[in-house]
Design a protein around this motif. Sequence first.
Motif, PDB file in Angstrom:
ATOM      1  N   VAL A   1       0.841  -1.207   0.000  1.00  0.00           N
ATOM      2  CA  VAL A   1       0.000   0.000   0.000  1.00  0.00           C
ATOM      3  C   VAL A   1       0.873   1.252   0.000  1.00  0.00           C
ATOM      4  CG1 VAL A   1      -1.883   1.207   1.144  1.00  0.00           C
ATOM      5  CG2 VAL A   1      -1.696  -1.284   1.354  1.00  0.00           C
ATOM      6  N   PRO A   2       0.954   1.964  -1.133  1.00  0.00           N
ATOM      7  CA  PRO A   2       1.572   3.287  -1.131  1.00  0.00           C
ATOM      8  C   PRO A   2       0.506   4.330  -0.758  1.00  0.00           C
ATOM      9  CG  PRO A   2       1.128   2.602  -3.371  1.00  0.00           C
ATOM     10  CD  PRO A   2       0.668   1.490  -2.488  1.00  0.00           C
ATOM     11  N   THR A   3       0.773   5.114   0.283  1.00  0.00           N
ATOM     12  CA  THR A   3      -0.189   6.124   0.744  1.00  0.00           C
ATOM     13  C   THR A   3       0.368   7.506   0.431  1.00  0.00           C
ATOM     14  OG1 THR A   3      -0.914   4.666   2.528  1.00  0.00           O
ATOM     15  CG2 THR A   3      -1.459   6.999   2.722  1.00  0.00           C
ATOM     16  N   ILE A   4      -0.419   8.274  -0.344  1.00  0.00           N
ATOM     17  CA  ILE A   4       0.012   9.613  -0.760  1.00  0.00           C
ATOM     18  C   ILE A   4      -0.984  10.629  -0.215  1.00  0.00           C
ATOM     19  CG2 ILE A   4       0.542  11.120  -2.706  1.00  0.00           C
ATOM     20  CD1 ILE A   4       1.034   8.610  -4.371  1.00  0.00           C
ATOM     21  N   HIS A   5      -0.482  11.639   0.474  1.00  0.00           N
ATOM     22  CA  HIS A   5      -1.284  12.761   0.968  1.00  0.00           C
ATOM     23  C   HIS A   5      -0.648  14.059   0.478  1.00  0.00           C
ATOM     24  CE1 HIS A   5      -3.838  10.388   3.631  1.00  0.00           C
ATOM     25  NE2 HIS A   5      -2.747   9.733   4.036  1.00  0.00           N
ATOM     26  N   GLY A   6      -1.510  14.973   0.016  1.00  0.00           N
ATOM     27  CA  GLY A   6      -0.980  16.256  -0.432  1.00  0.00           C
ATOM     28  C   GLY A   6      -2.014  17.053  -1.193  1.00  0.00           C
ATOM     29  N   VAL A   7      -1.526  18.011  -2.000  1.00  0.00           N
ATOM     30  CA  VAL A   7      -2.423  18.854  -2.797  1.00  0.00           C
ATOM     31  C   VAL A   7      -1.836  19.033  -4.187  1.00  0.00           C
ATOM     32  CG1 VAL A   7      -3.391  20.090  -0.820  1.00  0.00           C
ATOM     33  CG2 VAL A   7      -1.327  20.961  -1.937  1.00  0.00           C
ATOM     34  N   ILE A   8      -2.757  19.348  -5.131  1.00  0.00           N
ATOM     35  CA  ILE A   8      -2.360  19.745  -6.482  1.00  0.00           C
ATOM     36  C   ILE A   8      -2.924  21.136  -6.717  1.00  0.00           C
ATOM     37  CG2 ILE A   8      -2.469  19.224  -8.943  1.00  0.00           C
ATOM     38  CD1 ILE A   8      -2.859  16.338  -8.291  1.00  0.00           C
ATOM     39  N   GLN A   9      -2.072  22.060  -7.172  1.00  0.00           N
ATOM     40  CA  GLN A   9      -2.486  23.440  -7.396  1.00  0.00           C
ATOM     41  C   GLN A   9      -2.410  23.772  -8.883  1.00  0.00           C
ATOM     42  OE1 GLN A   9       0.165  25.700  -4.925  1.00  0.00           O
ATOM     43  NE2 GLN A   9      -0.927  25.203  -3.027  1.00  0.00           N
ATOM     44  N   TYR A  10      -3.509  24.444  -9.345  1.00  0.00           N
ATOM     45  CA  TYR A  10      -3.546  24.862 -10.751  1.00  0.00           C
ATOM     46  C   TYR A  10      -4.471  26.071 -10.876  1.00  0.00           C
ATOM     47  CZ  TYR A  10      -4.949  24.993 -15.650  1.00  0.00           C
ATOM     48  OH  TYR A  10      -5.228  25.403 -16.925  1.00  0.00           O
ATOM     49  N   ALA A  11      -3.959  27.152 -11.479  1.00  0.00           N
ATOM     50  CA  ALA A  11      -4.746  28.366 -11.774  1.00  0.00           C
ATOM     51  C   ALA A  11      -5.514  28.849 -10.549  1.00  0.00           C
ATOM     52  CB  ALA A  11      -5.713  28.095 -12.917  1.00  0.00           C
ATOM     53  N   ASP A  12      -4.804  29.044  -9.455  1.00  0.00           N
ATOM     54  CA  ASP A  12      -5.381  29.536  -8.201  1.00  0.00           C
ATOM     55  C   ASP A  12      -6.404  28.575  -7.594  1.00  0.00           C
ATOM     56  OD1 ASP A  12      -3.864  31.865  -8.400  1.00  0.00           O
ATOM     57  OD2 ASP A  12      -5.409  32.880  -9.580  1.00  0.00           O
ATOM     58  N   MET A  13      -6.414  27.348  -8.073  1.00  0.00           N
ATOM     59  CA  MET A  13      -7.288  26.332  -7.494  1.00  0.00           C
ATOM     60  C   MET A  13      -6.435  25.230  -6.873  1.00  0.00           C
ATOM     61  SD  MET A  13     -10.361  25.918 -10.286  1.00  0.00           S
ATOM     62  CE  MET A  13      -9.263  25.799 -11.685  1.00  0.00           C
ATOM     63  N   GLU A  14      -6.970  24.647  -5.804  1.00  0.00           N
ATOM     64  CA  GLU A  14      -6.235  23.605  -5.082  1.00  0.00           C
ATOM     65  C   GLU A  14      -7.147  22.414  -4.863  1.00  0.00           C
ATOM     66  OE1 GLU A  14      -3.243  24.511  -1.839  1.00  0.00           O
ATOM     67  OE2 GLU A  14      -4.856  23.611  -0.637  1.00  0.00           O
ATOM     68  N   ARG A  15      -6.626  21.231  -5.179  1.00  0.00           N
ATOM     69  CA  ARG A  15      -7.375  19.999  -4.976  1.00  0.00           C
ATOM     70  C   ARG A  15      -6.591  19.070  -4.062  1.00  0.00           C
ATOM     71  NH1 ARG A  15     -10.442  22.946  -6.767  1.00  0.00           N
ATOM     72  NH2 ARG A  15     -11.779  22.770  -8.620  1.00  0.00           N
ATOM     73  N   GLU A  16      -7.347  18.345  -3.223  1.00  0.00           N
ATOM     74  CA  GLU A  16      -6.705  17.428  -2.287  1.00  0.00           C
ATOM     75  C   GLU A  16      -6.183  16.205  -3.030  1.00  0.00           C
ATOM     76  OE1 GLU A  16      -7.680  15.124   1.927  1.00  0.00           O
ATOM     77  OE2 GLU A  16      -9.271  16.151   0.814  1.00  0.00           O
ATOM     78  N   LEU A  17      -5.037  15.762  -2.612  1.00  0.00           N
ATOM     79  CA  LEU A  17      -4.393  14.588  -3.202  1.00  0.00           C
ATOM     80  C   LEU A  17      -4.347  13.508  -2.134  1.00  0.00           C
ATOM     81  CD1 LEU A  17      -2.874  13.403  -5.620  1.00  0.00           C
ATOM     82  CD2 LEU A  17      -0.777  14.350  -4.687  1.00  0.00           C
ATOM     83  N   GLN A  18      -5.126  12.444  -2.324  1.00  0.00           N
ATOM     84  CA  GLN A  18      -5.176  11.360  -1.343  1.00  0.00           C
ATOM     85  C   GLN A  18      -5.356  10.050  -2.096  1.00  0.00           C
ATOM     86  OE1 GLN A  18      -7.758  12.095   1.944  1.00  0.00           O
ATOM     87  NE2 GLN A  18      -7.623  10.031   2.743  1.00  0.00           N
ATOM     88  N   VAL A  19      -4.299   9.231  -2.143  1.00  0.00           N
ATOM     89  CA  VAL A  19      -4.291   7.999  -2.937  1.00  0.00           C
ATOM     90  C   VAL A  19      -3.827   6.843  -2.063  1.00  0.00           C
ATOM     91  CG1 VAL A  19      -3.385   6.846  -4.976  1.00  0.00           C
ATOM     92  CG2 VAL A  19      -3.817   9.315  -5.028  1.00  0.00           C
ATOM     93  N   GLN A  20      -4.531   5.719  -2.149  1.00  0.00           N
ATOM     94  CA  GLN A  20      -4.145   4.495  -1.453  1.00  0.00           C
ATOM     95  C   GLN A  20      -4.447   3.291  -2.353  1.00  0.00           C
ATOM     96  OE1 GLN A  20      -5.872   4.186   2.524  1.00  0.00           O
ATOM     97  NE2 GLN A  20      -3.838   4.240   3.404  1.00  0.00           N
ATOM     98  N   ASP A  21      -3.722   3.169  -3.444  1.00  0.00           N
ATOM     99  CA  ASP A  21      -3.883   2.016  -4.332  1.00  0.00           C
ATOM    100  C   ASP A  21      -3.158   0.811  -3.720  1.00  0.00           C
ATOM    101  OD1 ASP A  21      -5.277   3.551  -6.246  1.00  0.00           O
ATOM    102  OD2 ASP A  21      -3.378   4.334  -7.003  1.00  0.00           O
TER     103      ASP A  21
END
Length: 365
Positions: A172-192
């Motif tokens: 299980v790789p667990t990734i937490h963070g954010v992606i930012q684009y054009a003054d917008m921010e999206r949560e980054l949360q992956v557990q494949d």
Amino acid sequence: MATVLKKNNKKLFLSLLPLLLIIGALSIYSWMTPQTTTVQLVDSTSNIETAFAYKATMSPNILYPEGGTVDVGDTLFKKITAAIPLDLKTIIKSEEEVLAKGTYDIQLIVKAGDIWQRTYPLQSKQTFEQKGKDISVIDNVYKIDLTQLNAFITQVEEETGVRQSQYDLEVVPTIHGVIQYADMERELQVQDKLIFHYLYDEIKLASEKSFTTAVQFNESETTANPFSLLELTLPLITVRITTTVLSVILLLSIIFSFKYLDTGRVRPVKSESEKLNKKYGSRMIRISQLIDFTGKTVIPFDTFKSLLKIADEKEQPIFFYENGNDRSQLYLIVDGAYVYTFEPRTDAPTVPNKETGNGKAYVVG
């Protein structure tokens, strides 16, 4: 007069009908026009792609005399496999340049159904911060040590006395963070997860080896739609209310004019005698010829109420006579040598000539 009214109503009908069609069409068009328009200002997608590739490290055996690390399929033989090397890659691919930052760690989780589980860290927590269209978050090789794992499971079974027919191995790789684009921010949360079934003599792949997670960047602007006709621009809500009210008024006007256009006449106003006859009709007696006034004193009244009062006091009937030639009317009471009369407003003479005999008459009794 009815003919004149009919002609006037026809003109009114013909003039209002086209106006109703125009105003009604504008009203329908305004209500069919959307009140707002949404414009997509930003529309971009980032895909987080995770791919697992694995091999098997084997001891020399009849199938692989030299042993070593070899490519294998979905089934591995437990007795001759010492380890499973894993090549793990996670990449963020975007249509436009983005900034990705956060942390990740990688764990191996061993599960004995719902009874127990044990976690082994394959990589401790790491941080990342990158900018671009293709961002590599994880790109490394890890190893599942089956010799160590088998020894641990054997010891648990001996100490607990519980033996499972199947264990699950989850990478299980667990990734937490954010992606930012054009003054917008999206949560980054992956557990494949890459999952193996750990059986008595086999290890079988039980999951997909590649995964994709989409991150949407959408930004829109909603504006109110105006009503535009030729070079005229008005607020849509104003046009809706105005045209709807006007349409209702025009429709009622047309219905009114059509009613009299259809009948071809306007109901005339009742004459005074018609009103009296309707009100006191239950007391009336009709005479068809006027009585002889010779030698009698005629006393005229200005109001029918005065004549009605005399009739009540003297208990005498009130006669109504209508001349069929000049349409004159006369109400009268005969009391011996006296004749009391009331003549409704008319152009006929006050006391009609008794020689004009044919006509209609009613008597109030």
